[in-house]
Write a protein that holds these residues in place. Structure first.
Motif, short mmCIF file in Angstrom:
data_model
loop_
_atom_site.label_atom_id
_atom_site.label_comp_id
_atom_site.label_asym_id
_atom_site.label_seq_id
_atom_site.Cartn_x
_atom_site.Cartn_y
_atom_site.Cartn_z
N MET A 263 18.54 8.38 -9.45
CA MET A 263 18.05 9.52 -10.21
C MET A 263 16.54 9.57 -10.04
O MET A 263 15.89 8.54 -9.79
N GLY A 264 16.00 10.76 -10.17
CA GLY A 264 14.57 10.86 -9.96
C GLY A 264 14.00 12.16 -10.47
O GLY A 264 14.72 13.05 -10.93
N TRP A 265 12.69 12.23 -10.38
CA TRP A 265 11.95 13.42 -10.79
C TRP A 265 11.14 13.94 -9.61
O TRP A 265 10.48 13.16 -8.91
N TYR A 266 11.19 15.24 -9.44
CA TYR A 266 10.40 15.94 -8.45
C TYR A 266 9.58 16.99 -9.19
O TYR A 266 9.89 17.35 -10.32
N ARG A 267 8.57 17.50 -8.53
CA ARG A 267 7.79 18.58 -9.12
C ARG A 267 7.36 19.57 -8.05
O ARG A 267 7.25 19.24 -6.88
N GLN A 268 7.16 20.79 -8.51
CA GLN A 268 6.72 21.84 -7.60
C GLN A 268 5.67 22.69 -8.29
O GLN A 268 5.95 23.32 -9.32
N ALA A 269 4.48 22.66 -7.74
CA ALA A 269 3.39 23.48 -8.25
C ALA A 269 3.39 24.81 -7.50
O ALA A 269 3.91 24.91 -6.39
N PRO A 270 2.79 25.85 -8.08
CA PRO A 270 2.77 27.16 -7.43
C PRO A 270 2.16 27.08 -6.03
O PRO A 270 1.08 26.50 -5.85
N VAL B 73 8.18 12.67 -7.41
CA VAL B 73 7.25 12.06 -8.36
C VAL B 73 7.62 10.60 -8.59
O VAL B 73 6.79 9.71 -8.46
N ALA B 74 8.88 10.37 -8.92
CA ALA B 74 9.34 9.01 -9.19
C ALA B 74 10.86 8.96 -9.04
O ALA B 74 11.55 9.94 -9.31
N GLY B 75 11.35 7.81 -8.62
CA GLY B 75 12.79 7.64 -8.46
C GLY B 75 13.22 6.27 -8.93
O GLY B 75 12.42 5.33 -8.96
N ILE B 76 14.49 6.17 -9.32
CA ILE B 76 15.06 4.88 -9.74
C ILE B 76 16.46 4.78 -9.18
O ILE B 76 17.26 5.71 -9.29
N ILE B 77 16.74 3.65 -8.51
CA ILE B 77 18.05 3.51 -7.88
C ILE B 77 18.99 2.71 -8.77
O ILE B 77 18.59 2.21 -9.82
N GLU B 78 20.21 2.57 -8.32
CA GLU B 78 21.26 1.96 -9.11
C GLU B 78 20.88 0.57 -9.62
O GLU B 78 21.16 0.22 -10.75
N GLY B 79 20.23 -0.21 -8.80
CA GLY B 79 19.87 -1.56 -9.19
C GLY B 79 18.65 -1.66 -10.09
O GLY B 79 18.34 -2.73 -10.61
N GLY B 80 17.98 -0.54 -10.28
CA GLY B 80 16.82 -0.52 -11.17
C GLY B 80 15.48 -0.47 -10.49
O GLY B 80 14.45 -0.31 -11.15
N SER B 81 15.46 -0.59 -9.16
CA SER B 81 14.19 -0.50 -8.45
C SER B 81 13.62 0.91 -8.56
O SER B 81 14.37 1.89 -8.59
N THR B 82 12.29 0.97 -8.61
CA THR B 82 11.63 2.26 -8.79
C THR B 82 10.63 2.50 -7.68
O THR B 82 10.16 1.56 -7.02
N ASN B 83 10.30 3.77 -7.48
CA ASN B 83 9.23 4.13 -6.55
C ASN B 83 8.50 5.33 -7.12
O ASN B 83 9.09 6.13 -7.85
#
Length: 121
Positions: free
Chosen positions: A34-41, A48-58
């Motif tokens: 699951m993760g978050w993306y963003r789009q500016a005009p 922006v940020a992501g987290i995988i099944e095992g809990g690792s983030t980027n």
């Protein structure tokens, strides 16, 4: 059918904080990330940020040290804590889920409708 419902956006002054939430509903066999993306005009949508099944983030370099992504597996909900917000963080923020709807189907991308975050004095 999987649905993602985002909440928590709004208007905040520079240096302020917001917490975004994204709750996944519907039947899904497994969630890979699951993760978050963003789009500016006028700009492309970016991770922006992501987290995988095992809990690792980027994180995107521009938000490291300011944003924190977390996940509540029991609620199929992902959060984005945003601190020390800057005007350049202004964008529509989208939640994304990658998962398999059933055991026999391949992984699918699901997107939320987006929530506006505006950082301005």
């Amino acid at each position: 059918q999987v649905q993602l419902v985002e909440s928590g956006g709004g208007l905040v002054q520079p240096g302020g904080s917001l917490r975004l939430s994204c709750a996944a509903s519907g039947s899904i066999f497994s969630i890979y990330q699951m993760g978050w993306y963003r789009q500016a005009p006028g700009k492309q949508r970016e991770l922006v940020a992501g987290i995988i099944e095992g809990g690792s983030t980027n994180y995107a370099d521009s938000v490291k040290g300011r944003f924190t992504i977390s996940r509540d597996n029991a609620k199929n909900t992902v959060y984005l804590q945003m601190n020390n917000l800057k005007p350049e963080d202004t964008a529509v923020y989208y939640c994304k889920l990658v998962g398999r709807p059933t055991m026999i189907q391949r992984a699918t991308d699901y997107w939320g409708q987006g929530t506006q975050v505006t950082v301005s004095s």
